[in-house]
Design an enzyme around this catalytic site. Sequence first.
Site, PDB file in Angstrom:
ATOM      1  N   ASP A 173       0.696  -1.491  -0.136  1.00  0.00           N
ATOM      2  CA  ASP A 173      -0.035  -0.178   0.059  1.00  0.00           C
ATOM      3  C   ASP A 173       1.040   1.334   0.072  1.00  0.00           C
ATOM      4  OD1 ASP A 173       0.910  -0.603   2.712  1.00  0.00           O
ATOM      5  OD2 ASP A 173      -0.640   0.974   3.329  1.00  0.00           O
ATOM      6  N   GLU A 194       0.043  -1.116   5.765  1.00  0.00           N
ATOM      7  CA  GLU A 194       1.063  -0.706   6.731  1.00  0.00           C
ATOM      8  C   GLU A 194       1.227   0.705   6.847  1.00  0.00           C
ATOM      9  OE1 GLU A 194       5.229   0.425   7.783  1.00  0.00           O
ATOM     10  OE2 GLU A 194       3.998   1.443   6.043  1.00  0.00           O
TER      11      GLU A 194
END
Length: 417
Positions: A80, A175
């Site tokens: 991400d 994350e």
Amino acid sequence: MQHIIDRFISYVIIDTESDANSENTPSTNKQWNLANKLVEELKAIGMDDVSIDDKAYIMATLPSNVDHEVPTIGFVSHFDTSPDFCGASVKPQIIPNYDGKDIILNAEKNIVLSPNYFKDLLLYKGQTLITTDGTTLLGADDKAGITEIVTAMEYLIKNPEIKHGKIRIGFTPDEEIGRGAHHFDVEKFGADWAYTMDGSQVGELEYENFNAASAKITFKGKSVHPGYAIGKMINSMLIANAFINKLPQEETPEKTKGYEGFFHVHHLKGSIEETVLELIIRDHNKKKFEKRKELIEKITKKINKKFEKQFGENIVVTEIKDQYYNMKEKVLPVKHIVDIAEKAMKEIGIKPLIKPIRGGTDGSQLSYKGLPCPNIFAGGHNFHGKYEYVPVESMQKAVNVIVKIAELTTKEIPVKN
């Protein structure tokens, strides 16, 4: 290096921005686009046991090619990108043989990446840089890490004369919003220890990070006509402002460094009737971390007492949530895992830069879940914004470090019982 460039660009052009306001995992459906691509790519290069679960956590295995018992090690990165800046329609620019001068990212918008401001650029004179076009972030955090892990595994598969034990790799969603390790199945992963490839400058090796908490503080108020407000109006925005002013003014991100902690106000939205303040609390020292949280509570109580007669109930409501803790406590008992990474860097001519992380990685949470997990450089700079860039040579060096760690782990390293 063209292979690394092509792989990295194929990742960053896929929008994987995460969303802290979503309760789902992954927090955005678009993260699946890269996750599914990675699964197919891992299969194509010859990895074993490639899996993806219903929350988009990816794992795969490179089997050992030695006939003696060797610890199982892992390498972890996240796919991400930060919601702090636009991650859609990324248009990478390649700057070969960087000349040490200003880089025009976007002539139309007059966006310039300059070594006069970002002095680290001068470290990479003569190298190939990949930058943004000035309108998005790049996504080297942490698609550079993914590129390096996949490339290193591919290299080991194609060069079986390099001896290594069993290697597990893991790629995670979310994350950037602090949830990357929340659903990571450490038991399934089955490694004795791992490394996140999520640092910045070449040589970075980190096993200390902040203790971290978030605070959401809601201020209430009373709205009446301003011409007749005396003794009646309570402006929640002014109370929020007073709250902020009671925090240590020198303990903010822009005024601290090294092991120094801070309070960081990152969102403020309000009206007369209600204002919501969001901030994060950071400190490497656990006692100081607890003191910071206590200060937030102390200020809350003081303001509530001041307004208890006029408002009739608590005018300030504070919610504090711990996010992650300093991994040092979990890594020091197995310090040899840091020593291996340090030795790997030295053997390939990289000067290790061992320093505390002024942030956190999946590794901090994974360490507390039973998977000790120091952090290694991935090569990028200026994360989470339009000035982000990564030298291709730095990504190649990270690949070399992964390969060397795998090789060193086969040599007289204690096996976990």
